[in-house]
Design a protein around this motif. Structure first.
Motif, PDB file in Angstrom:
ATOM      1  N   SER A  31       0.797  -1.229   0.000  1.00 25.96           N
ATOM      2  CA  SER A  31       0.000   0.000   0.000  1.00 25.96           C
ATOM      3  C   SER A  31       0.827   1.275   0.000  1.00 25.96           C
ATOM      4  O   SER A  31       0.309   2.355  -0.268  1.00 25.96           O
ATOM      5  N   ASN A 115     -15.108  -0.011   2.698  1.00 30.19           N
ATOM      6  CA  ASN A 115     -14.861  -1.429   2.954  1.00 30.19           C
ATOM      7  C   ASN A 115     -14.886  -2.250   1.663  1.00 30.19           C
ATOM      8  O   ASN A 115     -14.185  -3.251   1.542  1.00 30.19           O
ATOM      9  N   ARG A 117     -13.712  -1.312  -1.155  1.00 26.90           N
ATOM     10  CA  ARG A 117     -12.369  -1.194  -1.743  1.00 26.90           C
ATOM     11  C   ARG A 117     -11.443  -2.265  -1.162  1.00 26.90           C
ATOM     12  O   ARG A 117     -10.706  -2.939  -1.894  1.00 26.90           O
ATOM     13  N   SER A 118     -11.490  -2.394   0.161  1.00 30.94           N
ATOM     14  CA  SER A 118     -10.627  -3.368   0.823  1.00 30.94           C
ATOM     15  C   SER A 118     -10.973  -4.790   0.396  1.00 30.94           C
ATOM     16  O   SER A 118     -10.089  -5.626   0.168  1.00 30.94           O
ATOM     17  N   ARG A 121      -9.669  -5.615  -3.037  1.00 27.26           N
ATOM     18  CA  ARG A 121      -8.239  -5.944  -2.993  1.00 27.26           C
ATOM     19  C   ARG A 121      -8.024  -7.372  -2.499  1.00 27.26           C
ATOM     20  O   ARG A 121      -7.140  -8.083  -2.976  1.00 27.26           O
ATOM     21  N   TYR A 151      -9.806  -2.687  10.798  1.00 33.10           N
ATOM     22  CA  TYR A 151      -9.581  -3.317   9.501  1.00 33.10           C
ATOM     23  C   TYR A 151     -10.935  -3.729   8.944  1.00 33.10           C
ATOM     24  O   TYR A 151     -11.953  -3.668   9.642  1.00 33.10           O
ATOM     25  N   THR A 152     -10.947  -4.150   7.698  1.00 32.77           N
ATOM     26  CA  THR A 152     -12.194  -4.553   7.057  1.00 32.77           C
ATOM     27  C   THR A 152     -12.380  -6.061   7.150  1.00 32.77           C
ATOM     28  O   THR A 152     -11.499  -6.820   6.734  1.00 32.77           O
ATOM     29  N   GLY A 155     -11.806  -8.174   4.173  1.00 32.83           N
ATOM     30  CA  GLY A 155     -11.054  -7.293   3.298  1.00 32.83           C
ATOM     31  C   GLY A 155      -9.589  -7.518   3.618  1.00 32.83           C
ATOM     32  O   GLY A 155      -9.059  -8.596   3.376  1.00 32.83           O
ATOM     33  N   ASP A 156      -8.934  -6.523   4.244  1.00 30.33           N
ATOM     34  CA  ASP A 156      -7.552  -6.733   4.664  1.00 30.33           C
ATOM     35  C   ASP A 156      -7.475  -7.709   5.832  1.00 30.33           C
ATOM     36  O   ASP A 156      -6.385  -8.184   6.182  1.00 30.33           O
ATOM     37  N   ASP A 192      -5.376   4.180   5.903  1.00 28.36           N
ATOM     38  CA  ASP A 192      -5.866   2.951   5.266  1.00 28.36           C
ATOM     39  C   ASP A 192      -6.092   3.116   3.768  1.00 28.36           C
ATOM     40  O   ASP A 192      -6.293   2.141   3.047  1.00 28.36           O
ATOM     41  N   LEU A 194      -8.586   4.200   2.032  1.00 27.20           N
ATOM     42  CA  LEU A 194      -9.882   3.715   1.552  1.00 27.20           C
ATOM     43  C   LEU A 194     -10.881   4.833   1.262  1.00 27.20           C
ATOM     44  O   LEU A 194     -12.032   4.557   0.931  1.00 27.20           O
TER      45      LEU A 194
END
Length: 263
Positions: A31, A115, A117-118, A121, A151-152, A155-156, A192, A194
């Protein structure tokens, strides 16, 4: 902290885990921040196949530049490292149009899209991980993963291994210095990435990582009445976020069916 011993321990742990799993190595999302910078170098040091992926989504130029500079640095130092960029902005824009809510009736929509977006990824990392026989390596630290749940979910937080999840953020910065990461990564302000508008972690949380770490280290041994002033403010932030994040931190609840119901 004995940084070199910690570094050696994590590198060996990653090596052993991949070998026992039958995986060729790891894929890491880069990132431009210190957490992914530290993790990606630790993974590279295993000598196993290391795929680094930068995944911009409406990303700020400085974040993209840091990520690319870091990946280029590791590629020049490790033959087992391969780096690539996957621009996820077009895919995100399609999702943005497809969901098509964009209504003030839903005040959490901006957070939901952050979220998303995460999670986009995460999908990308697992796709490239699977086709290359690699495990997805997480980059979350102890405060984020087990303190305030910053965090998501899926997600991550959707990873196969978490090599620095037992390290506080300040300890991650120590490792960054010991690993001699590029200056821009070592000095990166935590964010983050995001949101369309620049939002640092401190902006979103309302406290710095050192402040949060102080509370987390004393969690369970002190109560609200033990704090005053700024410490009390941070305690309340930590307490509120920790309680709200238990659905992420704890295992997924399973409804146990009584055995007599099976007969």
């Amino acid at each position: 902290m004995q940084t070199q011993k910690v570094i050696n321990h994590i590198v060996q742990w990653l090596t052993d885990y991949a070998q026992k799993s039958g995986a060729k190595g790891y894929v890491v999302g880069v990132s431009g921040g210190v957490d992914s910078g530290v993790v990606s170098k630790l993974v590279a040091m295993t000598g196993l196949k290391t795929l680094l992926i930068e995944m911009p989504i409406r990303q700020k130029e400085d974040q993209v530049n840091r990520a690319k500079e870091h990946m280029k640095d590791l590629e020049s130092k490790f033959e087992n490292v391969q780096a690539m960029s996957v621009n996820l902005t077009p895919a995100f824009e399609e999702l943005y149009k497809t969901f098509d809510v964009h209504d003030e009736e839903f005040p959490n929509e901006k957070l939901a899209f952050a979220n998303t977006r995460s999670r986009l990824r995460m999908l990308t990392l697992y796709y490239y991980g699977q086709i290359n026989g690699l495990l997805v390596c997480g980059t979350g630290n102890k405060v984020e993963d087990f303190g305030i749940g910053f965090y998501t979910k899926y997600g991550d937080g959707g990873v196969d291994v978490s090599p620095i999840a037992d390290l506080y953020k300040t300890e991650v910065y120590e490792l960054a210095r010991a690993l001699d990461l590029i200056e821009s990564i070592q000095n990166a302000i935590p964010t983050d990435g995001l949101w369309d508008a620049e939002r640092t972690d401190e902006d979103q949380i309302g406290a710095t990582y050192p402040e949060l770490e102080k509370i987390q280290k004393e969690w369970g041994t002190k109560s609200e009445s033990d704090y005053k002033g700024r410490d009390l403010e941070v305690y309340k932030i930590f307490s509120r976020m920790s309680k709200a994040a238990q659905h992420k931190i704890n295992p997924i609840p399973v409804c146990d069916i009584p055995e007599e119901y099976r007969n």
